[in-house]
Write an enzyme that holds these catalytic residues in place. Structure first.
Site, PDB file in Angstrom:
ATOM      1  N   ASN A 283       4.546  12.573  -9.285  1.00  0.00           N
ATOM      2  CA  ASN A 283       5.239  12.131 -10.503  1.00  0.00           C
ATOM      3  C   ASN A 283       4.864  12.928 -11.752  1.00  0.00           C
ATOM      4  O   ASN A 283       5.705  13.167 -12.610  1.00  0.00           O
ATOM      5  CB  ASN A 283       5.014  10.630 -10.729  1.00  0.00           C
ATOM      6  CG  ASN A 283       3.556  10.263 -10.864  1.00  0.00           C
ATOM      7  OD1 ASN A 283       2.723  10.668 -10.052  1.00  0.00           O
ATOM      8  ND2 ASN A 283       3.231   9.501 -11.875  1.00  0.00           N
TER       9      ASN A 283
ATOM     10  N   GLU B 281      -7.079   6.067  -8.453  1.00  0.00           N
ATOM     11  CA  GLU B 281      -6.300   5.789  -9.664  1.00  0.00           C
ATOM     12  C   GLU B 281      -4.927   5.358  -9.196  1.00  0.00           C
ATOM     13  O   GLU B 281      -4.146   6.154  -8.682  1.00  0.00           O
ATOM     14  CB  GLU B 281      -6.245   7.039 -10.555  1.00  0.00           C
ATOM     15  CG  GLU B 281      -5.822   6.716 -11.973  1.00  0.00           C
ATOM     16  CD  GLU B 281      -4.326   6.784 -12.179  1.00  0.00           C
ATOM     17  OE1 GLU B 281      -3.698   5.701 -12.242  1.00  0.00           O
ATOM     18  OE2 GLU B 281      -3.786   7.891 -12.273  1.00  0.00           O
TER      19      GLU B 281
ATOM     20  N   CYS C   6       2.290   6.183 -14.060  1.00  0.00           N
ATOM     21  CA  CYS C   6       1.490   4.987 -13.792  1.00  0.00           C
ATOM     22  C   CYS C   6       1.213   4.190 -15.058  1.00  0.00           C
ATOM     23  O   CYS C   6       0.929   2.996 -14.995  1.00  0.00           O
ATOM     24  CB  CYS C   6       0.184   5.362 -13.104  1.00  0.00           C
ATOM     25  SG  CYS C   6      -0.841   6.517 -14.053  1.00  0.00           S
TER      26      CYS C   6
END
Length: 486
Positions: free
Chosen positions: A151, A253, A287
């Site tokens: 991403n 993460e 995120c």
């Protein structure tokens, strides 16, 4: 003609042992952008062989020599900005501003890694025995297994390897199947050109159907001593389980369900701009994206009207167009998943303020919803698309309760003109990151980056990254002979 790329093992571009390849599809056109080697278990072992063989020399290399490699890599990456923008548009649907941001931050991640190489490391301890000296010394672990997502491919590709390498480890990276070049091979190309020795960084690309096996084989190899994963909470649970089974430390993460809180003293126009950026940068595929927008009831009418108008004006479509804000999602299936979340919410009583409807291929309309009930999947699920849910609150305690009503805990933004009040609210938010008078999306290479709860554990950035991928060793030096009881 599509690009073709092999694995990178021991400093050489080599095909998969089986000869298999897999297609890398452009999300906007649906066409094959590249074919890459599809590794199997045998290739993973070859990559770990190379990393293990390269470890002693890399760990022993003078810090100033290691630092020079990272600094050269940063400059080389900066020089490739236009090429990277084209790559990200074709491979991951990234808009040009997003690509330029990826390049700039990734280059600075390398520069921060360079600084960390020569930063003071370790401590001198008071010893119990007279004339003795105690040392706490940081040492590299060995081979690190790294997993880089699609991403923010250049940022997270660089972050997957920078701190482990700076600490003196060697790395085998498994890039995402959705952007294997941008988040894996590109980073390796830059570091190789900068002078990284053969075998220090190895890249193993794979077909989607082989991802689980590749990950398990890589983590299980006894020479792999730590795991570095950035990705979804669901996959992170699997990766963390594999690491725990083999007693290997991991930095995870993971996903977020992030809020941007607009307090009653906020500048409404600034808040609208901040929220729009937070929600729709990279089509919400970050995120840290703001899934929940919490607005004080006294500002709700003005804020809602201005936000809906701004979002409706955002250009969507071709990621290569310089003014596109909402580009395609990573796949058409991802766009359909987001559409399904919106459809479910509306069926259960939510209202669409702007957007909604069916995607065009991988492009989902920028969408703002309100009145989303708790039994709608979107209320708790990470949208990971160009969608946000708007809610109102009447006091700070209510805003904090809603923001904390999630299993995740990555980041939060609090828009206020009163820093003291903002800090009071921030200290009650259960996240790893919080930004006062700013939105939820921010990343700096020297800051401790990571989440709480189901958003993972461990920290990237500065000395925290070095600590995550090194071990503390206790060493004592006796300056006089000891006396023993027998």
């Amino acid at each position: 003609m599509p690009l073709t790329r092999d694995l990178l093992i021991g400093g050489k571009d080599v095909p998969a042992a089986s000869g298999r390849v897999t297609e890398d599809i452009s999300p906007y056109t649906g066409e094959v952008y590249a074919t890459v080697a599809a590794a199997g278990a045998q290739d993973v072992t070859r990559a770990v062989d190379a990393a293990d063989a390269a470890f002693p020399a890399w760990a022993a290399l003078a810090p100033f020599a290691r630092r020079a490699i990272f600094l050269r890599a940063a400059d080389l990456l900066d020089a490739r900005a236009e090429d990277v923008a084209d790559l990200m548009a074709h491979e991951a649907g990234g808009t040009r501003p997003w690509a330029y941001f990826n390049v700039a931050l990734a280059a600075n991640i390398f520069r921060e890694a360079a600084a960390a190489v020569t930063a003071p490391r370790g401590e001198v301890l008071n010893a119990q025995e007279e004339g003795a000296l105690g040392l706490a010394v940081r040492e590299p672990l060995g081979v690190v297994a790294a997993f880089a997502p699609w991403n923010a491919p250049v940022i997270l590709g660089a972050r997957a390897v920078a701190a482990p390498l700076a600490a003196g480890n060697t790395v085998v990276v498994k890039p995402s199947e959705d952007a294997p070049i941008a988040c894996g091979l590109l980073i390796a190309d830059v570091l190789r050109e900068a002078g990284l020795p053969d075998g220090v960084l190895n890249v193993v690309t794979n077909a989607p159907e082989d991802a689980a096996e590749i990950a398990e084989v890589l983590i299980a190899d006894p020479r792999v001593r730590a795991v570095n994963f950035t990705g979804s909470t669901g996959v992170g649970r699997i990766i963390g389980t594999h690491a725990a089974r083999h007693l290997k430390p991991a930095v995870l993460e993971l996903g977020g369900k992030n809020s941007v809180i607009v307090l009653d003293d906020a500048d409404v126009d600034y808040a609208v701009d901040a929220v729009t950026f937070s929600v729709f940068m990279n089509s919400g595929q970050i995120c840290m994206s703001g899934d929940r927008v919490l607005v004080h009831s006294s500002l709700a009418e003005e804020f809602t009207g201005k936000l809906a108008a701004k979002v409706a004006s955002l250009r969507a479509g071709d990621p290569s167009h310089p003014h596109t804000v909402v580009g395609p999602l990573v796949t058409a299936a991802a766009a359909q998943r987001v559409a399904g979340l919106v459809e479910d919410a509306v069926a259960k009583g939510a209202s669409v303020l702007t957007g909604g409807g069916d995607p065009e291929g991988a492009v989902h309309p920028a969408t703002v919803l309100t009145d989303v009930p708790k039994d709608a999947a979107l209320y708790y699920a990470e949208a990971f698309g160009p969608v946000c849910v708007l809610e109102t609150f009447t006091d700070d305690a209510e805003a904090v309760a809603v923001a904390n009503d999630t299993e995740n805990g990555l980041t939060c933004g609090i828009i206020t003109e009163n820093a003291t009040r903002g800090l009071q609210v921030a200290r009650r938010i259960r996240t790893g990151i919080v930004h006062i008078n700013d939105q939820s999306v921010a990343d700096e290479p020297h800051a401790p980056f990571g989440g709480a709860k189901a958003s993972g554990y461990g920290r990237f950035g500065g000395r925290w990254g070095i600590e995550a991928f090194s071990n503390t060793r206790w060493v004592t030096l006796a300056t006089q002979q000891a006396h023993y009881p027998f």
